[in-house]
Write an enzyme that holds these catalytic residues in place. Sequence first.
Site, PDB file in Angstrom:
ATOM      1  N   ASN A 132    -111.250  17.615  60.942  1.00 46.98           N
ATOM      2  CA  ASN A 132    -112.497  16.940  61.295  1.00 46.98           C
ATOM      3  C   ASN A 132    -113.461  18.030  61.793  1.00 46.98           C
ATOM      4  O   ASN A 132    -113.096  19.205  61.866  1.00 46.98           O
ATOM      5  CB  ASN A 132    -112.271  15.799  62.303  1.00 46.98           C
ATOM      6  CG  ASN A 132    -111.804  16.271  63.676  1.00 46.98           C
ATOM      7  OD1 ASN A 132    -111.985  17.441  64.040  1.00 46.98           O
ATOM      8  ND2 ASN A 132    -111.196  15.381  64.433  1.00 46.98           N
ATOM      9  N   GLY A 176    -117.011  12.053  60.754  1.00 51.23           N
ATOM     10  CA  GLY A 176    -117.135  10.744  61.398  1.00 51.23           C
ATOM     11  C   GLY A 176    -118.084   9.849  60.613  1.00 51.23           C
ATOM     12  O   GLY A 176    -118.024   9.786  59.379  1.00 51.23           O
ATOM     13  N   ALA A 178    -107.368   6.986  64.162  1.00 51.51           N
ATOM     14  CA  ALA A 178    -106.708   7.202  62.864  1.00 51.51           C
ATOM     15  C   ALA A 178    -107.632   7.055  61.661  1.00 51.51           C
ATOM     16  O   ALA A 178    -107.165   6.893  60.534  1.00 51.51           O
ATOM     17  CB  ALA A 178    -105.486   6.301  62.705  1.00 51.51           C
ATOM     18  N   ALA A 179    -108.961   7.145  61.876  1.00 50.90           N
ATOM     19  CA  ALA A 179    -109.897   7.142  60.726  1.00 50.90           C
ATOM     20  C   ALA A 179    -109.552   8.304  59.798  1.00 50.90           C
ATOM     21  O   ALA A 179    -109.479   8.146  58.572  1.00 50.90           O
ATOM     22  CB  ALA A 179    -111.341   7.261  61.214  1.00 50.90           C
ATOM     23  N   GLY A 180    -109.313   9.470  60.394  1.00 46.11           N
ATOM     24  CA  GLY A 180    -109.013  10.661  59.596  1.00 46.11           C
ATOM     25  C   GLY A 180    -107.694  10.521  58.837  1.00 46.11           C
ATOM     26  O   GLY A 180    -107.586  10.947  57.683  1.00 46.11           O
ATOM     27  N   ASP A 181    -106.695   9.928  59.474  1.00 45.48           N
ATOM     28  CA  ASP A 181    -105.391   9.750  58.797  1.00 45.48           C
ATOM     29  C   ASP A 181    -105.518   8.759  57.638  1.00 45.48           C
ATOM     30  O   ASP A 181    -104.918   8.944  56.574  1.00 45.48           O
ATOM     31  CB  ASP A 181    -104.331   9.258  59.787  1.00 45.48           C
ATOM     32  CG  ASP A 181    -104.032  10.313  60.848  1.00 45.48           C
ATOM     33  OD1 ASP A 181    -104.155  11.508  60.539  1.00 45.48           O
ATOM     34  OD2 ASP A 181    -103.684   9.934  61.984  1.00 45.48           O
ATOM     35  N   ARG A 187    -111.749  -2.534  62.105  1.00 47.57           N
ATOM     36  CA  ARG A 187    -110.718  -3.375  62.731  1.00 47.57           C
ATOM     37  C   ARG A 187    -110.052  -2.614  63.865  1.00 47.57           C
ATOM     38  O   ARG A 187    -109.913  -1.388  63.788  1.00 47.57           O
ATOM     39  CB  ARG A 187    -109.657  -3.738  61.681  1.00 47.57           C
ATOM     40  CG  ARG A 187    -110.222  -4.502  60.505  1.00 47.57           C
ATOM     41  CD  ARG A 187    -109.143  -5.201  59.708  1.00 47.57           C
ATOM     42  NE  ARG A 187    -108.446  -4.307  58.806  1.00 47.57           N
ATOM     43  CZ  ARG A 187    -108.404  -4.482  57.478  1.00 47.57           C
ATOM     44  NH1 ARG A 187    -109.007  -5.499  56.915  1.00 47.57           N
ATOM     45  NH2 ARG A 187    -107.739  -3.641  56.728  1.00 47.57           N
TER      46      ARG A 187
HETATM   47  P1  ADP Z   1    -110.839  11.891  62.749  1.00 46.67           P
HETATM   48  O1  ADP Z   1    -110.345  10.487  62.908  1.00 46.67           O
HETATM   49  O2  ADP Z   1    -109.781  12.829  62.258  1.00 46.67           O
HETATM   50  O3  ADP Z   1    -111.592  12.428  63.940  1.00 46.67           O
HETATM   51  P2  ADP Z   1    -113.423  11.378  61.452  1.00 46.67           P
HETATM   52  O4  ADP Z   1    -113.874  10.745  62.716  1.00 46.67           O
HETATM   53  O5  ADP Z   1    -114.235  12.520  60.937  1.00 46.67           O
HETATM   54  O6  ADP Z   1    -111.898  11.855  61.516  1.00 46.67           O
HETATM   55  O7  ADP Z   1    -113.361  10.215  60.341  1.00 46.67           O
HETATM   56  C1  ADP Z   1    -112.786  10.377  59.070  1.00 46.67           C
HETATM   57  C2  ADP Z   1    -113.586   9.606  58.035  1.00 46.67           C
HETATM   58  O8  ADP Z   1    -113.601   8.222  58.404  1.00 46.67           O
HETATM   59  C3  ADP Z   1    -115.049  10.002  57.915  1.00 46.67           C
HETATM   60  O9  ADP Z   1    -115.222  11.065  56.984  1.00 46.67           O
HETATM   61  C4  ADP Z   1    -115.713   8.710  57.447  1.00 46.67           C
HETATM   62  O10 ADP Z   1    -115.609   8.587  56.022  1.00 46.67           O
HETATM   63  C5  ADP Z   1    -114.857   7.624  58.104  1.00 46.67           C
HETATM   64  N1  ADP Z   1    -115.460   7.172  59.370  1.00 46.67           N
HETATM   65  C6  ADP Z   1    -115.188   7.610  60.631  1.00 46.67           C
HETATM   66  N2  ADP Z   1    -115.963   6.989  61.546  1.00 46.67           N
HETATM   67  C7  ADP Z   1    -116.755   6.130  60.837  1.00 46.67           C
HETATM   68  C8  ADP Z   1    -117.784   5.180  61.191  1.00 46.67           C
HETATM   69  N3  ADP Z   1    -118.168   5.006  62.472  1.00 46.67           N
HETATM   70  N4  ADP Z   1    -118.365   4.474  60.196  1.00 46.67           N
HETATM   71  C9  ADP Z   1    -117.991   4.622  58.894  1.00 46.67           C
HETATM   72  N5  ADP Z   1    -117.031   5.489  58.494  1.00 46.67           N
HETATM   73  C10 ADP Z   1    -116.428   6.238  59.453  1.00 46.67           C
END
Ligand code: ADP
Length: 319
Positions: free
Chosen positions: A190, A222, A250-253, A286
């Site tokens: 990230n 993000g 876990a958005a990144g995972d 969610r």
């Molecule tokens: P990590 O969870 O590892 O910190 P990120 O926050 O960069 O990773 O999120 C990973 C991916 O998830 C992003 O590239 C994006 O596509 C999606 N994402 C994360 N946060 C959001 C959000 N608030 N709205 C829409 N998509 C999101």
Amino acid sequence: MVRESGDRRPVLTVFGSANMDLVATVPTAPALGETVTGTAFRTVPGGKGANQAVAAARAGGVTHMIGAVGDDEFGAEMRAALDASGVGTGGLRTAEGASGIAHITVDGKGANSIIVVPGANATVTGLAPEDERRIADSDALLLQLETPMEGVIAAARAARAHGTRTVLTPAPTQPLPPELLDAVDLLVPNEHEAADLTGERDPHAAARALLALVPEVVITLGARGSLYAARGAEPVTVPAYEVEAVDTTAAGDTFVGALCTAYGEGVAMPEALAWASAASALAVRRPGASSSMPTRTEITAFRQRTTTQRTTTQRTSAP
Ligand code: ADP
């Protein structure tokens, strides 16, 4: 296009951690020596390895997990949760002693403090012969850094020896030894991890610096999307979907699991990245980590809906 049913499913092996997340919600986090009364408590299977495995399996990959849980109740629960998501757990060993846990305190402002006790994850220091076969038979190996570095290097080397694509999420951030980098095809930090690794706050500058170490990089940004850079090509920025984020754990995972599934099907990187963005957008809408990860049907439906919306908007706004 991501596969219609009937085509070959990609085979993915995840080598990494499984933790039980113990999440306590409190109005204000306790100071040293202080006791506070919390408002809620839940246990949720997590760990970056297990999260990526669940994300990949839900996105449609034939997914195997290599790692370890303890011989306690958490271990049995985590194994059952992986089985229920369709992740192959033949490579998930049961080690004597406690499972890995993450003890998480979330305060009234959503800020958290976390204690990780690796437990059984600390025993994942190498490969069993059948692990090597699993890696050899896979389209991609997904790695993170919550298990000991020597095991991660052994897995990456096995992938390199058998021509399996290696995808590393460099989290938690730590120095990356050259033996590991030599065997990595795609690095997915990230933006904070990318800055820590390179000293560059600007994602484009960080990507350029990382391309000196590995052939391909995706920096996730993000809600701002992601940046894909490969040696000898122009970088590509992929927007995130506009959604109301409820829980970005876990958005990144989720992103990495879905990305590897799409790419493993032979989808070109820009389309695979858009698909991964859709998967992670659905996940952040969610609450929960692994429980929030979308299925293949949900991701495809969301993509079709938003693509139609975009096309319609473009048509209506065209002169
Ligand atoms: P990590 O969870 O590892 O910190 P990120 O926050 O960069 O990773 O999120 C990973 C991916 O998830 C992003 O590239 C994006 O596509 C999606 N994402 C994360 N946060 C959001 C959000 N608030 N709205 C829409 N998509 C999101």
